[in-house]
Scaffold this motif. Structure first.
Motif, PDB file in Angstrom:
ATOM      1  N   ALA A  63      34.284  46.688  52.227  1.00 54.34           N
ATOM      2  CA  ALA A  63      33.551  45.767  53.381  1.00 54.34           C
ATOM      3  C   ALA A  63      34.391  45.173  54.337  1.00 54.34           C
ATOM      4  CB  ALA A  63      33.197  44.555  52.621  1.00 54.34           C
ATOM      5  N   GLU A  64      35.620  45.838  54.506  1.00 54.62           N
ATOM      6  CA  GLU A  64      36.622  45.418  55.402  1.00 54.62           C
ATOM      7  C   GLU A  64      36.108  45.755  56.901  1.00 54.62           C
ATOM      8  OE1 GLU A  64      40.737  46.890  54.888  1.00 54.62           O
ATOM      9  OE2 GLU A  64      41.393  45.640  56.353  1.00 54.62           O
ATOM     10  N   ASN A  65      36.382  44.902  57.813  1.00 53.60           N
ATOM     11  CA  ASN A  65      35.799  45.105  59.148  1.00 53.60           C
ATOM     12  C   ASN A  65      34.062  45.243  59.269  1.00 53.60           C
ATOM     13  OD1 ASN A  65      38.320  44.677  60.073  1.00 53.60           O
ATOM     14  ND2 ASN A  65      38.819  47.040  60.014  1.00 53.60           N
ATOM     15  N   ARG A  66      33.315  45.037  58.367  1.00 52.34           N
ATOM     16  CA  ARG A  66      32.110  45.262  58.245  1.00 52.34           C
ATOM     17  C   ARG A  66      31.271  43.973  58.434  1.00 52.34           C
ATOM     18  NH1 ARG A  66      31.028  50.372  54.884  1.00 52.34           N
ATOM     19  NH2 ARG A  66      29.017  50.222  56.038  1.00 52.34           N
ATOM     20  N   SER A  67      29.989  44.086  58.470  1.00 51.79           N
ATOM     21  CA  SER A  67      29.335  42.807  58.549  1.00 51.79           C
ATOM     22  C   SER A  67      28.341  42.740  57.374  1.00 51.79           C
ATOM     23  CB  SER A  67      28.406  43.062  59.950  1.00 51.79           C
ATOM     24  OG  SER A  67      27.001  41.997  59.883  1.00 51.79           O
ATOM     25  N   VAL A  68      28.579  41.571  56.832  1.00 47.39           N
ATOM     26  CA  VAL A  68      27.762  41.114  55.333  1.00 47.39           C
ATOM     27  C   VAL A  68      26.816  40.335  55.637  1.00 47.39           C
ATOM     28  CG1 VAL A  68      27.928  40.646  53.138  1.00 47.39           C
ATOM     29  CG2 VAL A  68      29.715  42.073  53.946  1.00 47.39           C
ATOM     30  N   THR A  69      25.611  40.541  55.412  1.00 47.28           N
ATOM     31  CA  THR A  69      24.340  39.438  55.262  1.00 47.28           C
ATOM     32  C   THR A  69      24.052  39.046  53.905  1.00 47.28           C
ATOM     33  OG1 THR A  69      23.819  40.432  57.366  1.00 47.28           O
ATOM     34  CG2 THR A  69      22.315  38.793  56.483  1.00 47.28           C
ATOM     35  N   THR A  70      24.233  37.840  53.628  1.00 48.71           N
ATOM     36  CA  THR A  70      23.238  37.409  52.448  1.00 48.71           C
ATOM     37  C   THR A  70      22.222  36.827  52.553  1.00 48.71           C
ATOM     38  OG1 THR A  70      24.464  35.175  52.355  1.00 48.71           O
ATOM     39  CG2 THR A  70      25.761  36.814  51.650  1.00 48.71           C
ATOM     40  N   VAL A  71      21.596  36.384  51.872  1.00 54.92           N
ATOM     41  CA  VAL A  71      20.372  35.483  51.914  1.00 54.92           C
ATOM     42  C   VAL A  71      20.500  34.340  52.839  1.00 54.92           C
ATOM     43  CG1 VAL A  71      20.819  33.960  49.917  1.00 54.92           C
ATOM     44  CG2 VAL A  71      18.255  34.482  50.703  1.00 54.92           C
ATOM     45  N   ARG A  72      21.793  33.715  52.898  1.00 54.30           N
ATOM     46  CA  ARG A  72      21.937  32.659  53.894  1.00 54.30           C
ATOM     47  C   ARG A  72      21.963  32.889  55.323  1.00 54.30           C
ATOM     48  NH1 ARG A  72      26.195  28.999  50.363  1.00 54.30           N
ATOM     49  NH2 ARG A  72      24.920  28.523  48.577  1.00 54.30           N
ATOM     50  N   GLY A  73      22.279  34.322  55.388  1.00 55.38           N
ATOM     51  CA  GLY A  73      22.262  34.830  56.852  1.00 55.38           C
ATOM     52  C   GLY A  73      20.983  35.317  57.297  1.00 55.38           C
ATOM     53  N   LEU A  74      19.922  35.135  56.468  1.00 48.44           N
ATOM     54  CA  LEU A  74      18.649  35.682  57.002  1.00 48.44           C
ATOM     55  C   LEU A  74      17.801  34.735  58.254  1.00 48.44           C
ATOM     56  CD1 LEU A  74      17.036  37.046  53.850  1.00 48.44           C
ATOM     57  CD2 LEU A  74      17.911  38.219  55.686  1.00 48.44           C
ATOM     58  N   GLU A  75      18.296  33.410  58.046  1.00 47.32           N
ATOM     59  CA  GLU A  75      17.564  32.571  59.074  1.00 47.32           C
ATOM     60  C   GLU A  75      18.074  32.631  60.314  1.00 47.32           C
ATOM     61  OE1 GLU A  75      17.767  28.115  57.819  1.00 47.32           O
ATOM     62  OE2 GLU A  75      18.734  29.204  56.061  1.00 47.32           O
ATOM     63  N   ARG A  76      17.357  32.254  61.429  1.00 46.01           N
ATOM     64  CA  ARG A  76      17.991  32.573  62.875  1.00 46.01           C
ATOM     65  C   ARG A  76      17.668  31.016  63.607  1.00 46.01           C
ATOM     66  NH1 ARG A  76      20.293  35.746  61.882  1.00 46.01           N
ATOM     67  NH2 ARG A  76      20.370  38.014  61.998  1.00 46.01           N
ATOM     68  N   ASP A  77      18.796  30.470  63.891  1.00 44.15           N
ATOM     69  CA  ASP A  77      18.814  29.377  64.426  1.00 44.15           C
ATOM     70  C   ASP A  77      18.068  28.281  63.800  1.00 44.15           C
ATOM     71  OD1 ASP A  77      20.363  30.719  66.468  1.00 44.15           O
ATOM     72  OD2 ASP A  77      18.297  31.165  67.581  1.00 44.15           O
ATOM     73  N   GLY A  78      18.273  28.118  62.441  1.00 43.31           N
ATOM     74  CA  GLY A  78      17.531  27.155  61.626  1.00 43.31           C
ATOM     75  C   GLY A  78      16.105  27.572  61.363  1.00 43.31           C
ATOM     76  N   THR A  79      15.460  28.670  61.830  1.00 37.11           N
ATOM     77  CA  THR A  79      14.239  29.058  61.412  1.00 37.11           C
ATOM     78  C   THR A  79      14.179  29.995  60.363  1.00 37.11           C
ATOM     79  OG1 THR A  79      13.895  28.862  63.717  1.00 37.11           O
ATOM     80  CG2 THR A  79      11.934  29.871  62.640  1.00 37.11           C
ATOM     81  N   LEU A  80      13.382  29.999  59.437  1.00 32.91           N
ATOM     82  CA  LEU A  80      13.355  30.909  58.343  1.00 32.91           C
ATOM     83  C   LEU A  80      12.834  32.124  59.052  1.00 32.91           C
ATOM     84  CD1 LEU A  80      11.716  28.861  55.444  1.00 32.91           C
ATOM     85  CD2 LEU A  80      14.223  29.352  55.986  1.00 32.91           C
ATOM     86  N   HIS A  81      13.492  33.335  58.232  1.00 29.08           N
ATOM     87  CA  HIS A  81      12.970  34.487  58.354  1.00 29.08           C
ATOM     88  C   HIS A  81      11.631  34.596  57.892  1.00 29.08           C
ATOM     89  CE1 HIS A  81      12.688  38.961  57.539  1.00 29.08           C
ATOM     90  NE2 HIS A  81      13.693  39.169  58.403  1.00 29.08           N
ATOM     91  N   PRO A  82      10.792  35.635  58.717  1.00 29.07           N
ATOM     92  CA  PRO A  82       9.295  35.589  58.134  1.00 29.07           C
ATOM     93  C   PRO A  82       9.234  35.811  56.635  1.00 29.07           C
ATOM     94  CG  PRO A  82       9.657  36.825  60.136  1.00 29.07           C
ATOM     95  CD  PRO A  82      11.092  36.421  59.710  1.00 29.07           C
ATOM     96  N   VAL A  83       9.968  36.617  56.186  1.00 25.23           N
ATOM     97  CA  VAL A  83       9.947  36.986  54.785  1.00 25.23           C
ATOM     98  C   VAL A  83      10.175  35.672  53.888  1.00 25.23           C
ATOM     99  CG1 VAL A  83      12.288  38.043  53.967  1.00 25.23           C
ATOM    100  CG2 VAL A  83      10.119  38.483  53.056  1.00 25.23           C
ATOM    101  N   GLN A  84      11.292  34.856  54.230  1.00 23.79           N
ATOM    102  CA  GLN A  84      11.353  33.740  53.468  1.00 23.79           C
ATOM    103  C   GLN A  84      10.304  32.688  53.612  1.00 23.79           C
ATOM    104  OE1 GLN A  84      14.848  32.984  55.728  1.00 23.79           O
ATOM    105  NE2 GLN A  84      16.357  32.701  54.190  1.00 23.79           N
ATOM    106  N   GLN A  85       9.561  32.577  54.739  1.00 24.69           N
ATOM    107  CA  GLN A  85       8.506  31.707  55.056  1.00 24.69           C
ATOM    108  C   GLN A  85       7.391  32.321  54.183  1.00 24.69           C
ATOM    109  OE1 GLN A  85       8.627  28.821  56.873  1.00 24.69           O
ATOM    110  NE2 GLN A  85       6.530  28.618  55.546  1.00 24.69           N
ATOM    111  N   ALA A  86       7.242  33.567  54.004  1.00 21.79           N
ATOM    112  CA  ALA A  86       6.059  34.139  53.206  1.00 21.79           C
ATOM    113  C   ALA A  86       6.185  33.814  51.694  1.00 21.79           C
ATOM    114  CB  ALA A  86       6.062  35.701  53.500  1.00 21.79           C
TER     115      ALA A  86
END
Ligand SMILES: Cc1cc2nc3c(=O)[nH]c(=O)nc-3n(C[C@H](O)[C@H](O)[C@H](O)COP(=O)(O)OP(=O)(O)OC[C@H]3O[C@@H](n4cnc5c(N)ncnc54)[C@H](O)[C@@H]3O)c2cc1C
Ligand code: FES
Ligand code: FES
Lengths: 919, 271
Positions: A63-86
């Protein structure tokens, strides 16, 4: 090494063989879960540069120098990702432990993958929901205008936003205490042996090791890992660490070190000299004359029925005159059934952190359904005063009865007390299969007598239950198994001959249904067989023979008499399933089945009754407080493990007080907050704990009114709660002016009522391959007044899914040594989305007189009728009785071929389902 | 899971950087198997990723598939490929019990070298008459037909230190006609039998049988076989190798399904 996690720079220093999952968790990225650590469950899914991978399989250095997204990174500016909302909108989680991985996976799918969701989600396991709401949530992404599935009664679970954001705190998600040490267990490779000698010197001297515990360090006291309100319900046959091992996988020693790696390294250095004892690998072998006694203990002191004969407990009784009943019968039917060894497969493995503070207070944070009972057990085993032990849990990642035990808290606590340092233990998935209790495998013999007019005249039930190496829950499960199963039928003559025996195999324990599922699997098939022999529709036959209000519910004299018909919806349930199956029979078959003459089609159903709570009392405690800020706080004892009881408590408190649920905060499952609470099992979360909440709310409301009346005059009952004020129509008092106030509520778990479940299937089976296709799945439940339809439906769907797992896929296989042959999700098949049909759920319209706001329990019981209903449909389709679960394709194929070795002559018409088909 | 006994990772950039083999070494492809089970005897992983092999090279005569090509890359390549074998390739990728998320990491070489009976890349390689290109520790290469690579479950002919570099697949094989069948105990499940048949230029049948037997079997029929000829041949080959037994299907059912699927393949290719 550097990388980006959820959009922020992060620095990790992973060990060479470390996987990304643990490297992330060690740095506080707790949105990444572990369900298996082996690539099978998907709970650890993250995006690596946008591509979904299982972080438990990914070497961290990659994962060195890569970008990892966990569930906590799905939100954008405090708005849930559509799938989280669903997921929120559809209640697409229960315990929520699978949810982070499910969400990350779902968020990565393109439209084509969403269309073939069974394939796309084959790498994600959800044990709770049965996947229905998950599928709906994902489908809703492509249907932006679809109506909301939520009705006004279906309050969403208060923890929902935290769950979908990956911020709900499960057992090991709290910040690690300073100086945390890690424990691993050395387990027995032998099914039965005496430990002659343990040489742990090298292990003790190994780097990072603080302590090695063996049986020499363990108290002599015998206890049971099973936890009940009534302590004596399970035999005292277990030592914290024993000098005799009775199953492959039993704990032999515990190593505590600075890291798991060091503890594992040291564990490999322990030398154990065993004196092998003869194994006993089946309950039949355990009963043979001369079989080795597995627990040579004092029968009375340990409460073991007959230790010399390996019998832990028995239920033997006759009511009426069974011989006369059979004599009176026109037909007598007899059959034998078997149920398999099965794992709960809750997704959060057992885990605990034990620590001792300066005052000697032992605190254990653990994944348990029974924090208060575990506190009692720890105090007893470790000889501590009760007030020196505190047990609490975070959110619990599933239980299904499997966490109604003390399985790791004791040994972690012993080490913490010795070392005065915090000690963490976390089971691997393999340990879950090898050492955490499974469902009791049973052999069930049934004899039924009936008159030609369709009336049952005699019922005889024989059960042989395998409790494995320890008796935890063995007798209690046997009582329950032989109670409501036959209690459902209004037959004057009943006989039970049941025993539960020890074997040197991994222990069994409490499992959703508590024994009923096993016996009902047999009994409901035999009832079906009798009806067919009489030429009656099996549902009609049941309608004729089941108990109706006013009838005594009889089983054995061991049954308690505090069960009443608080309500009765079985008639509605039977009628619903009968009509639904009648309609299903008329439905056209899918083309691939209609055009292939090999398919056989059939329908079948089964019925289950369950007492709304365990016998001998189930205590629930609740405290409701009005805080200075005018808001309420509800403290409940019972644990939340996905059963949704927290939502129900909120609803009950809000309704009773007359306020909005959002004005009430809930805290729960902490022995420091309340005196006692039996815990979350036996389907008590709503029916009993809910009553305690209602009680507390009534008392608090009364206090508020009295206070208001005392301050401002008027009769207390003219004052009403209205938002954040108390008002008598004229005056408005802010609640904060009355604070602080508090009231306690209690419920004792008696009297009890009964709940009913009826399941119906229409299916097609393909004899040349053994494939089963479920065409229709209907479930009717009598849950009293349904407080929260979405949530209750979720419980039913999840129970049905687990029942289908039992019926179709799941089996723990033991090798010739009694060890588990398939201790992983790769070889133990928990249903995935692609394996399950959608189930239509119907609720009877009833209102219970004993439960809170008319509600009854509904969490264990939907499981119970499912395997029998499936077997009955298979019989209808093929004329062959499937008497042992699971019905995997290889078994179905073999059995059908043995029953009918040469394929029937070409001229075959589709079986018209429902017609009583003879073999 | 964490492989706590690993103390070293070798990350060679080129062939000369491959360390000499020592006890406790394992070659790291995608790691989807290595990290899925405890590996208490391993001390060092030799990571192939840094060698930077192009996943797929399209030559005039052959397709060269690197061992480090992921199943995801292979499937994506096949999705756009003009050749007839594309469906076979995609079907084999799909036959991995692991989901598309496993495809994103799992490599063709890792799948072959792990040599599970249910290895779909073994079925693919044998069905395509692929040739394995093997790097030997002394710096030489050797070639080996894919059908000779796997000896038994989790055993190959590779000597310690040997690395599978690539599969070479003749162009003619990519343009042949195939039929594939899979049996599993569950929907989208693990293969209990995975068979692929090719219609040969001479009108015969080349049948590859995997998953129901401990190692890939290959039956070559010069002429299109009659059903009973096929049946007898499959029966004999399976019996000689032994029908495989594990939690993914009982051996008698696997035998039955193998015979059934073989016949379906025969019938499909005969039309
Ligand atoms: C959920 C799940 C489902 C799975 N289903 C299947 C399945 O259906 N069928 C199946 O066969 N497998 C299955 N696997 C196992 C495994 O993931 C696959 O076999 C995968 O293709 C292995 O590839 P890899 O690159 O990840 O191998 P790795 O884990 O990196 O390596 C596997 C083995 O091959 C060796 N190796 C790797 N590359 C080379 C090379 N170039 N030269 C020499 N040796 C090498 C390694 O040393 C190791 O012994 C499954 C795994 C998971 C987690
Ligand atoms: S924890 Fe990674 S897949 Fe289960
Ligand atoms: S909600 Fe999916 S495992 Fe509990």
């Amino acid at each position: 090494m550097r990388l980006t996690v959820d959009g922020l720079p992060e620095t990790l220093a992973p060990r060479p063989g470390q996987c990304l999952r643990t490297a992330l968790r060690e740095t506080g990225h707790h949105g990444v879960k572990k369900g298996c650590d082996a690539g099978d469950c998907g709970a650890c899914t993250v995006l690596l540069d946008g591509v979904p991978v299982h972080s438990c399989l990914l070497p961290a250095f990659r994962a060195e120098n890569r970008s990892v997204t966990t569930v906590r990174g799905l939100e954008r500016d405090g708005t849930l990702h559509p799938v989280q909302q669903a997921f929120l909108d559809h209640n697409a989680f229960q315990c929520g432990f699978c949810t982070p991985g499910m969400l990350v996976t779902a968020a990565s799918l393109d439209q084509e993958q969403r269309q073939e969701l069974g394939r796309a989600l084959k790498g994600n396991i959800c044990r709770c929901t049965g996947y229905g709401p998950i599928a709906d949530a994902v489908a809703s992404l492509d249907l932006p205008d679809a109506a909301s599935p939520r009705d006004e009664r279906s309050l969403p679970p208060p923890a929902g936003p935290d769950v979908v954001r990956g911020r709900a705190g499960y057992t090991l998600d709290a910040a690690a205490p300073a100086g945390l040490l890690h424990m691993v267990l050395l387990r027995s490779p032998h099914p039965h042996a005496r430990i002659r000698h343990i040489d742990a010197e090298a292990a003790r001297a190994a780097p990072g090791v603080h302590l090695v515990l063996t049986h020499r360090d363990a108290p002599d006291l015998l206890y049971s890992s099973a936890q009940h309100e009534r302590y004596v319900d399970s035999p005292d046959d277990t030592r914290l660490l024993d000098d005799v091992v009775r199953h492959v996988g039993q704990r032999v020693a515990a190593v505590v070190a600075d890291s798991v790696a060091q503890a594992e390294e040291a564990r490999a250095l322990i030398r154990v000299e065993y004196e092998l004892l003869p194994p006993v690998l089946s309950p039949e072998a355990a009963l043979l004359p001369g079989a080795p006694a597995i627990h040579r203990k004092d029968a009375a002191a340990s409460r073991i029925a007959d230790p010399e004969r390996n019998v832990v407990g028995t239920v033997r009784d006759e009511i009426g005159d069974v011989a006369a009943g059979f004599a009176e019968a026109d037909i007598v039917h007899g059959a034998e059934y078997r149920t398999q060894r099965m794992s709960h497969a809750y997704l959060e493995t057992l885990s605990a952190i034990a620590e001792v503070d300066g005052d000697g207070l032992l605190t254990v944070r653990s994944s348990t359904q029974v924090p208060f009972l575990t506190r009692e057990a720890l105090a007893r085993v470790l000889e501590l005063p009760r007030n020196k032990v505190r047990v609490l849990c975070g959110r619990v990642g599933g239980g299904f009865g499997g966490k109604q035990e003390m399985l790791c808290e004791d040994v972690a606590a012993l080490a913490a007390l010795r070392l005065r340092r915090p000690v963490q233990i976390e089971f691997t998935r393999t340990e879950q299969f090898e050492a955490a209790p499974c469902r009791h495998p049973m052999r069930i013999g049934i004899r039924l007598g009936a008159r030609r007019d369709g009336i049952l005249t005699a019922m005889e039930l024989r059960v042989l239950s395998d409790t494995g190496a320890y008796g935890n829950h063995g007798p209690a499960v046997l009582y329950h198994a032989t109670n409501e199963s036959i209690g459902l039928y209004r037959c004057p003559n009943k006989k039970v001959d049941a025993q539960v025996v020890y074997t040197t195999t991994p222990p069994s324990g409490a499992f959703r249904g508590f024994g009923l599922g096993q016996v009902i699997f047999g009994l409901e098939q035999s009832v079906d067989a009798v009806a067919r022999e009489l030429g009656m529709d099996p549902v009609r036959f049941r309608e004729l023979n089941v108990v109706k209000p006013g009838d005594p519910m009889t089983s054995t004299r061991f049954a308690l008499h505090d069960v009443e018909y608080g309500s009765y919806g079985l008639d509605q349930c039977l009628e619903h399933v009968r009509t639904a199956l009648d309609a299903a029979r008329e439905e056209p078959l899918p083309p691939e089945i209609a055009t292939d003459p090999d398919w056989r089609v059939g329908t079948g159903s089964a019925t289950a009754m369950i007492d709304s709570a365990p016998p001998f009392g189930h205590k629930a405690s609740v405290r409701l407080m009005l805080r200075e800020d005018g808001r309420f706080e509800l403290v409940v004892g019972t644990a939340e493990f996905g059963n949704g009881s927290t939502t129900t408590h909120l609803q009950i408190a809000a309704r009773t007080l007359g306020t909005a649920p959002c004005r009430i905060a809930v805290r729960q499952s902490d022995t420091a907050l309340l005196d006692h609470d039996t815990g979350a099992f036996g389907s008590t979360g709503t029916a009993i704990a809910g009553l305690a909440t209602q009680d507390a709310a009534r008392r608090l409301l009364a206090l508020l009114r009295e206070q208001a009346a005392a301050m401002h005059g008027g009769a207390p009952d003219t004052w009403r709660l209205d938002g954040d004020t108390l008002s008598d129509g004229v005056r408005h008092l802010p609640l904060s002016a009355l604070a602080p106030l508090e009231a306690d509520g209690h419920a004792s778990g008696t009297p009890r009522t009964v709940c009913f479940n009826v399941h119906g299937f229409r299916l097609a089976v393909h004899p040349p391959t053994g494939t089963i296709r479920i065409l229709r799945s209907v479930h009717a439940a009598d849950a009293g007044h349904v407080l929260n339809p979405m949530q209750c439906r979720g419980q039913v769907e999840g129970g049905v899914a687990q029942g289908l797992g039992a019926a179709l896929f799941e089996r723990i296989r033991l090798d010739g040594n009694g060890g588990v042959e398939n201790p992983a999700f790769r070889s133990y098949h928990v249903p995935r989305l692609a394996d399950l049909p959608r189930t239509e759920v119907f609720f009877a319209d009833t209102h219970d007189s004993t439960g809170p706001l008319g509600a009854k329990s509904m969490s264990e019981s939907p499981f119970n009728p499912v395997p029998a209903a499936l077997a009955n449909a298979l019989f209808d389709a093929t004329g062959v009785r499937f008497t042992e679960t699971p019905f995997t394709r290889d078994i179905v194929w073999r059995q059908l071929r043995e029953a009918c070795p040469t394929p029937a002559s070409g001229a075959r018409t589709l079986q018209t389902d429902g017609a009583p088909a003879g073999p | 899971m964490d492989l706590n006994t690993i103390t070293d990772i070798a990350r060679p950039r080129d062939r000369s950087g491959l360390p000499p083999f020592r006890e406790g070494d394992a070659i790291l492809g995608g790691g989807t198997w290595l990290f899925s089970e405890p590996q208490r005897t391993l001390r060092r992983l030799v990571d192939l990723a840094g060698l930077g092999w192009p996943p797929i090279e399209n030559g005039a005569q052959e397709l060269r598939l690197s061992a480090t090509c992921t199943l995801a890359a292979l499937d994506a390549h096949a999705a756009d490929a003009p050749w007839a074998a594309a469906a076979l390739v995609r079907r084999c990728c799909r036959s991995l019990w692991g989901s598309f998320k496993i495809w994103n990491m799992a490599t063709v070489g890792g799948n072959l070298c792990l040599a599970l009976p249910a290895a779909p890349m073994a079925a693919l390689a044998v069905a395509l008459d692929a040739v394995c290109e093997i790097w030997c520790p002394d710096g030489t290469d050797r070639l080996l037909p894919a059908s000779g690579l796997i000896l038994a479950p989790q055993r190959t002919v590779l000597a310690p230190g040997e690395v599978l570099r690539a599969l070479r697949i003749g162009r003619d094989r990519l343009h042949a006609r195939y039929a594939v069948r899979q049996a599993s105990l569950t929907e989208e499940g693990r293969s209990a039998a995975l068979l692929a048949g090719r219609c040969t230029e001479a009108g015969g049948l080349a049948l590859t049988i995997t998953a129901s037997v401990p190692r890939p079997l290959r039956l070559d029929f010069a002429d299109a076989p009659a059903p009973d000829v096929l049946r007898a041949a499959v029966e004999a080959a399976g019996a000689a190798a032994g029908w495989y037994d594990d939690p993914h299907g009982a051996p008698d059912w696997r035998r039955h399904m193998t015979l059934r699927l073989a016949e379906q393949i025969r019938a499909e290719l005969a039309t």
